[in-house]
Motif scaffolding. Sequence first.
Motif, short mmCIF file in Angstrom:
data_model
loop_
_atom_site.label_atom_id
_atom_site.label_comp_id
_atom_site.label_asym_id
_atom_site.label_seq_id
_atom_site.Cartn_x
_atom_site.Cartn_y
_atom_site.Cartn_z
N VAL A 223 62.11 98.03 48.33
CA VAL A 223 63.11 96.98 48.13
C VAL A 223 64.16 97.02 49.26
O VAL A 223 64.55 95.98 49.79
CB VAL A 223 63.76 97.10 46.73
N ALA A 224 64.58 98.21 49.65
CA ALA A 224 65.57 98.36 50.72
C ALA A 224 65.00 97.90 52.06
O ALA A 224 65.67 97.17 52.81
CB ALA A 224 66.04 99.80 50.81
N GLU A 225 63.77 98.31 52.36
CA GLU A 225 63.14 97.92 53.64
C GLU A 225 62.97 96.42 53.76
O GLU A 225 63.08 95.86 54.85
CB GLU A 225 61.78 98.61 53.78
N LYS A 226 62.69 95.76 52.65
CA LYS A 226 62.48 94.32 52.67
C LYS A 226 63.80 93.54 52.62
O LYS A 226 63.81 92.33 52.80
CB LYS A 226 61.58 93.88 51.50
N GLY A 227 64.90 94.24 52.34
CA GLY A 227 66.20 93.58 52.31
C GLY A 227 66.43 92.73 51.07
O GLY A 227 67.27 91.83 51.08
N PHE A 228 65.72 93.03 49.98
CA PHE A 228 65.93 92.31 48.73
C PHE A 228 67.27 92.75 48.14
O PHE A 228 67.60 93.93 48.15
CB PHE A 228 64.80 92.56 47.74
N SER A 229 68.02 91.80 47.61
CA SER A 229 69.36 92.12 47.12
C SER A 229 69.39 92.49 45.64
O SER A 229 70.41 92.97 45.16
CB SER A 229 70.32 90.97 47.42
N PHE A 230 68.30 92.27 44.91
CA PHE A 230 68.30 92.67 43.51
C PHE A 230 68.08 94.18 43.41
O PHE A 230 67.53 94.80 44.30
CB PHE A 230 67.24 91.92 42.69
N SER A 231 68.53 94.74 42.31
CA SER A 231 68.31 96.17 42.08
C SER A 231 67.03 96.36 41.27
O SER A 231 66.51 95.41 40.69
CB SER A 231 69.51 96.80 41.38
N VAL A 232 66.54 97.58 41.27
CA VAL A 232 65.31 97.88 40.54
C VAL A 232 65.57 98.96 39.49
O VAL A 232 66.47 99.78 39.64
CB VAL A 232 64.15 98.31 41.46
N LEU A 233 64.77 98.91 38.46
CA LEU A 233 64.80 99.91 37.41
C LEU A 233 63.43 100.56 37.35
O LEU A 233 62.44 99.98 37.79
CB LEU A 233 65.12 99.25 36.06
N HIS A 234 63.38 101.76 36.80
CA HIS A 234 62.11 102.48 36.69
C HIS A 234 61.76 102.70 35.22
O HIS A 234 62.60 103.11 34.43
CB HIS A 234 62.19 103.82 37.41
N ALA A 235 60.52 102.44 34.90
CA ALA A 235 60.03 102.61 33.53
C ALA A 235 59.63 104.07 33.32
O ALA A 235 58.49 104.38 32.97
CB ALA A 235 58.85 101.69 33.27
N ASN A 236 60.58 104.98 33.54
CA ASN A 236 60.29 106.41 33.46
C ASN A 236 59.95 106.89 32.05
O ASN A 236 59.33 107.92 31.88
CB ASN A 236 61.47 107.22 34.03
N LYS A 237 60.35 106.13 31.04
CA LYS A 237 60.06 106.51 29.66
C LYS A 237 59.03 105.60 29.01
O LYS A 237 58.83 105.61 27.81
CB LYS A 237 61.35 106.48 28.84
N GLY A 238 58.38 104.77 29.82
CA GLY A 238 57.37 103.86 29.30
C GLY A 238 57.96 102.51 28.94
O GLY A 238 59.13 102.24 29.18
N LEU A 239 57.12 101.67 28.37
CA LEU A 239 57.50 100.30 28.02
C LEU A 239 57.39 100.09 26.52
O LEU A 239 56.45 100.57 25.89
CB LEU A 239 56.59 99.31 28.74
N ASN A 240 58.33 99.34 25.97
CA ASN A 240 58.25 99.02 24.54
C ASN A 240 57.17 97.95 24.31
O ASN A 240 56.58 97.44 25.26
CB ASN A 240 59.61 98.59 23.99
N ARG A 241 56.94 97.60 23.06
CA ARG A 241 55.84 96.67 22.73
C ARG A 241 56.02 95.29 23.36
O ARG A 241 55.05 94.62 23.69
CB ARG A 241 55.68 96.55 21.22
N SER A 242 57.24 94.83 23.54
CA SER A 242 57.48 93.51 24.14
C SER A 242 57.15 93.48 25.63
O SER A 242 56.88 92.42 26.18
CB SER A 242 58.95 93.10 23.96
N LEU A 243 57.19 94.63 26.28
CA LEU A 243 56.96 94.67 27.72
C LEU A 243 55.56 95.11 28.11
O LEU A 243 55.20 95.05 29.28
CB LEU A 243 57.99 95.61 28.38
N GLN A 244 54.77 95.54 27.16
CA GLN A 244 53.43 96.00 27.49
C GLN A 244 52.56 94.81 27.88
O GLN A 244 52.60 93.76 27.25
CB GLN A 244 52.84 96.78 26.33
N SER A 245 51.80 95.01 28.95
CA SER A 245 51.01 93.94 29.52
C SER A 245 49.67 94.48 29.98
O SER A 245 49.54 95.67 30.27
CB SER A 245 51.77 93.33 30.70
N GLN A 246 48.70 93.60 30.10
CA GLN A 246 47.38 93.98 30.57
C GLN A 246 47.28 94.02 32.09
O GLN A 246 46.34 94.56 32.63
CB GLN A 246 46.33 93.00 30.02
N SER A 247 48.26 93.40 32.77
CA SER A 247 48.19 93.36 34.22
C SER A 247 49.60 93.26 34.82
O SER A 247 50.55 92.98 34.11
CB SER A 247 47.34 92.17 34.69
#
Length: 190
Positions: free
Chosen positions: A131-155
């Motif tokens: 993200v820093a190398e590309k110069g994107f201004s949004f911040s990122v979060l990490h799913a270090n504890k996994g994803l809840n049921r609403s965020l689980q996806s097949q792809s």
Amino acid sequence: MNWKKEIKNFGLVIGIFALLYFTGWITPLMGGIQSLVLSTGLLKPNVVLENKEDRAFDYTGDFLDENGELVALESFKGKTLFINLWATWCPPCRAEMPHISDLYKKVQDEKTIEFLMIALDNDFNKSIKYVAEKGFSFSVLHANKGLNRSLQSQSIPTTLVISPKGKVVFYQEGMSNFNTKEFTEFLLNL
């Protein structure tokens, strides 16, 4: 038919793909090509939901931010959420990132809209560096504890928009150019 010439050409093509694969250039190259396709406007998000309409969003869970701090998903209740699940090793994710960045720039001053760019890389530092190398201004979060049921996806990439009332109002698996007038208005009018 000249078999020797055909075999030589086939070997050359295999050699080029092997070079791209083993040098790690295949992911950025494919992401760049896909981003060009998105720039044409041929792939646009469909803001009409099918089979996901009016589902309540699960706000349970925590993510790690770029500073190593935990961010509770429930802290975003009452806001419009643009959530994108992505990884640096995913060419379609890389392809849509510039378009998401442009959309973010358009709406970043809106206090009621939050962008949650949730990285699924094992090594979060790779995501931060990308993200820093590309110069994107949004911040990122990490799913270090996994994803809840609403965020689980097949792809991935997978993108969701959550209304301030906590309903899933947009859900899409796969890449898209979200930087369109229609999608911007959709976000601003929730």
